[in-house]
Design a protein around this motif. Structure first.
Motif, short mmCIF file in Angstrom:
data_model
loop_
_atom_site.label_atom_id
_atom_site.label_comp_id
_atom_site.label_asym_id
_atom_site.label_seq_id
_atom_site.Cartn_x
_atom_site.Cartn_y
_atom_site.Cartn_z
N ARG A 1 0.84 -1.20 0.00
CA ARG A 1 0.00 0.00 0.00
C ARG A 1 0.88 1.25 0.00
N SER A 2 1.99 1.20 0.70
CA SER A 2 2.91 2.35 0.75
C SER A 2 3.51 2.64 -0.63
N LEU A 3 3.71 1.60 -1.45
CA LEU A 3 4.22 1.80 -2.81
C LEU A 3 3.21 2.59 -3.64
N LEU A 4 1.93 2.23 -3.53
CA LEU A 4 0.89 2.96 -4.24
C LEU A 4 0.87 4.41 -3.77
N MET B 1 5.46 10.52 -6.85
CA MET B 1 6.81 10.46 -7.41
C MET B 1 7.07 9.03 -7.89
N PRO B 2 8.04 8.85 -8.78
CA PRO B 2 8.35 7.48 -9.23
C PRO B 2 8.70 6.59 -8.04
N ILE C 1 5.51 2.45 -10.17
CA ILE C 1 4.40 3.40 -10.26
C ILE C 1 4.97 4.80 -10.36
N TRP C 2 4.36 5.65 -11.21
CA TRP C 2 4.78 7.03 -11.28
C TRP C 2 3.65 7.90 -11.84
N PRO C 3 3.67 9.19 -11.45
CA PRO C 3 2.67 10.12 -11.98
C PRO C 3 2.91 10.35 -13.48
N THR D 1 -1.85 8.23 -13.54
CA THR D 1 -0.76 7.51 -12.88
C THR D 1 -0.48 6.25 -13.67
N VAL D 2 0.79 5.95 -13.85
CA VAL D 2 1.21 4.76 -14.57
C VAL D 2 1.54 3.66 -13.58
N LEU D 3 1.04 2.46 -13.83
CA LEU D 3 1.46 1.27 -13.10
C LEU D 3 2.07 0.33 -14.12
N GLU D 4 3.29 -0.10 -13.84
CA GLU D 4 4.00 -1.02 -14.73
C GLU D 4 4.20 -2.32 -13.98
N PHE D 5 3.63 -3.40 -14.54
CA PHE D 5 3.72 -4.72 -13.94
C PHE D 5 4.65 -5.59 -14.78
N HIS D 6 5.65 -6.20 -14.12
CA HIS D 6 6.59 -7.09 -14.79
C HIS D 6 6.34 -8.52 -14.32
#
Length: 137
Positions: A58-61, A67-68, A76-78, A84-89
């Motif tokens: 939750r803190s990552l979100l 900020m990135p 995650i970054w604005p 907001t962008v979420l990048e899942f690998h």
């Protein structure tokens, strides 16, 4: 007592052709696992046709909204003022998703209303995790 909630949302998957494809997602939070958030994707939004859940801090979100943030499977970054962008690998693919920031912020605020930041019962989370890992031995 476990308090949980789910919030439907819509993301936009950015394709290799730079198109944005709408994707439904359910954002979930539970006081039983207060440090985590869950993003559930339906079968038609995944490569293998199965439901997929991404679980991360939750803190990552929270950090990624301003900020990135993130160095591993979830970053995650604005993106401007409103998205907001979420990048899942994963070992098989990478997914780049755009969310309306206000939707993510509303979800995060609802989670803090259930369990305020800094008031998570970390001891109980660790105990449950160890119990699950060792099968109650």
């Amino acid at each position: 007592m476990d308090i949980s909630f789910a919030q439907p949302a819509r993301a936009h998957l950015v394709t290799t052709e730079d198109r944005e494809v709408p994707v439904p997602v359910t954002l979930r939070y539970t006081s039983d696992d207060p440090l985590a958030v869950y993003f559930d994707f339906p079968p038609d939004a995944t490569l293998d046709g199965d439901c997929v859940t991404w679980t991360f801090a939750r803190s990552l979100l929270d950090e990624g909204l301003s900020m990135p943030a993130g160095h591993g499977d979830v970053q995650i970054w604005p993106c401007g003022r409103t998205r907001t962008v979420l990048e899942f690998h994963s070992p098989y693919a990478l997914a780049l998703l755009l969310f309306d920031t206000v939707v993510l912020r509303r979800f995060l605020l609802r989670s803090y209303a259930v369990v305020p930041a800094g008031e998570e019962d970390v001891g109980a989370v660790v105990e449950r995790g160890l119990s699950a890992l060792f099968g109650g031995v």
